[in-house]
Design a protein around this motif. Structure first.
Motif, PDB file in Angstrom:
ATOM      1  N   ALA A  66     -15.147   6.653   7.139  1.00  0.00           N
ATOM      2  CA  ALA A  66     -15.035   7.698   7.777  1.00  0.00           C
ATOM      3  C   ALA A  66     -13.435   8.268   6.556  1.00  0.00           C
ATOM      4  O   ALA A  66     -13.718   9.473   6.698  1.00  0.00           O
ATOM      5  CB  ALA A  66     -14.569   7.282   8.855  1.00  0.00           C
ATOM      6  N   ASN A  67     -13.650   7.636   6.320  1.00  0.00           N
ATOM      7  CA  ASN A  67     -11.592   7.853   6.076  1.00  0.00           C
ATOM      8  C   ASN A  67     -11.375   8.914   4.303  1.00  0.00           C
ATOM      9  O   ASN A  67     -11.415  10.205   4.063  1.00  0.00           O
ATOM     10  CB  ASN A  67     -10.640   6.880   5.390  1.00  0.00           C
ATOM     11  CG  ASN A  67      -9.805   6.830   6.866  1.00  0.00           C
ATOM     12  OD1 ASN A  67      -9.506   7.725   7.886  1.00  0.00           O
ATOM     13  ND2 ASN A  67      -9.957   5.160   6.478  1.00  0.00           N
ATOM     14  N   ARG A  68     -12.950   8.091   3.638  1.00  0.00           N
ATOM     15  CA  ARG A  68     -13.302   8.881   2.704  1.00  0.00           C
ATOM     16  C   ARG A  68     -14.296   9.947   2.786  1.00  0.00           C
ATOM     17  O   ARG A  68     -13.860  11.431   2.162  1.00  0.00           O
ATOM     18  CB  ARG A  68     -13.677   7.975   1.860  1.00  0.00           C
ATOM     19  CG  ARG A  68     -12.375   7.133   0.734  1.00  0.00           C
ATOM     20  CD  ARG A  68     -13.624   5.562   0.277  1.00  0.00           C
ATOM     21  NE  ARG A  68     -12.814   5.328  -1.317  1.00  0.00           N
ATOM     22  CZ  ARG A  68     -11.233   4.811  -1.290  1.00  0.00           C
ATOM     23  NH1 ARG A  68     -10.951   4.444   0.425  1.00  0.00           N
ATOM     24  NH2 ARG A  68     -10.280   3.598  -1.643  1.00  0.00           N
ATOM     25  N   ILE A  69     -14.880  10.241   3.652  1.00  0.00           N
ATOM     26  CA  ILE A  69     -15.494  11.341   3.975  1.00  0.00           C
ATOM     27  C   ILE A  69     -14.411  12.260   4.538  1.00  0.00           C
ATOM     28  O   ILE A  69     -14.904  14.154   3.592  1.00  0.00           O
ATOM     29  CB  ILE A  69     -16.551  10.789   4.790  1.00  0.00           C
ATOM     30  CG1 ILE A  69     -17.343  10.101   4.761  1.00  0.00           C
ATOM     31  CG2 ILE A  69     -17.023  12.439   5.540  1.00  0.00           C
ATOM     32  CD1 ILE A  69     -18.547   9.621   5.708  1.00  0.00           C
ATOM     33  N   ALA A  70     -13.466  12.533   4.972  1.00  0.00           N
ATOM     34  CA  ALA A  70     -12.722  13.280   5.163  1.00  0.00           C
ATOM     35  C   ALA A  70     -12.078  14.297   4.213  1.00  0.00           C
ATOM     36  O   ALA A  70     -11.796  15.234   4.080  1.00  0.00           O
ATOM     37  CB  ALA A  70     -11.836  12.699   6.835  1.00  0.00           C
ATOM     38  N   GLU A  71     -11.446  13.157   3.723  1.00  0.00           N
ATOM     39  CA  GLU A  71     -10.706  13.013   2.279  1.00  0.00           C
ATOM     40  C   GLU A  71     -11.509  14.452   1.854  1.00  0.00           C
ATOM     41  O   GLU A  71     -10.798  14.898   0.123  1.00  0.00           O
ATOM     42  CB  GLU A  71     -10.293  11.939   1.114  1.00  0.00           C
ATOM     43  CG  GLU A  71      -9.407  11.013   2.199  1.00  0.00           C
ATOM     44  CD  GLU A  71      -8.992   9.911   1.625  1.00  0.00           C
ATOM     45  OE1 GLU A  71      -9.432   9.758   0.673  1.00  0.00           O
ATOM     46  OE2 GLU A  71      -7.860   8.969   2.217  1.00  0.00           O
TER      47      GLU A  71
END
Length: 180
Positions: free
Chosen positions: A36-41
């Motif tokens: 989820a964090n990498r998708i947003a980043e």
């Protein structure tokens, strides 16, 4: 050689994350958090996020629901890709694939070999396409999710990536359904 072509405009894709686990809840889902964090980043949209138990039918039902959802372009699952009796994520994915992306598992193994050596042979990471939606099954470890995202998916889900990428062929994934 592969590269990012800054003359092309970035296109955000809508990605759903599925954690497959009998033991993890939202507070312990470190692998789902990594994704989820990498998708947003990366500038993409987290379209949905769920946790389901290690059950082939329930995994398949969730995959099919997202394949039918026009607001989901890509599904990334984490967990259930190993060799034990409860590891049925790969089978659930293959139940819904129209086409398997055979090289995804191979490239993931090559990436993993650099990090964990021959232990990479125990993963059955897989990728495929169904109903115009990309589906990827990753191991349940945060490290494996980081490796798959950073070394493969981040690039292939970036429209600017050259010489080719998954995003540029999205409009043609279900062209066989439009023919008469």
């Amino acid at each position: 050689m592969s590269r990012i072509d800054d003359s092309r405009e970035f296109i955000a894709v809508r990605i759903a994350v599925l954690t497959v686990s009998d033991t993890r809840g939202p507070g312990e889902d470190r692998s789902g958090d990594v994704l989820a964090n990498r998708i947003a980043e990366a500038g993409h949209v987290l379209a949905d996020r769920r946790i389901v138990v290690d059950d082939r039918q329930r995994i398949g039902e969730q995959l099919r629901a997202w394949i039918a959802d026009e607001d989901v372009d890509v599904v990334i699952s984490t967990g259930g890709t190993g060799l034990t009796g409860r590891d049925v994520t790969v089978e659930a994915h293959r139940d819904v694939y129209e086409k398997e992306i055979d090289a995804f598992g191979t490239v993931f193994t090559l990436v993993s070999m650099q990090k964990i050596g021959t232990s990479a042979v125990q993963s059955r990471a897989t990728g495929g396409v169904a109903g115009g939606t990309y589906l990827f099954a990753l191991p349940g470890s945060p490290g494996a999710c980081k490796d798959a995202w950073d070394e493969i998916l981040k690039l292939q889900l970036d429209y600017r990536h050259r010489p080719c990428n998954f995003v540029e062929i999205m409009p043609r994934l279900d062209e066989h359904r439009r023919r008469k």
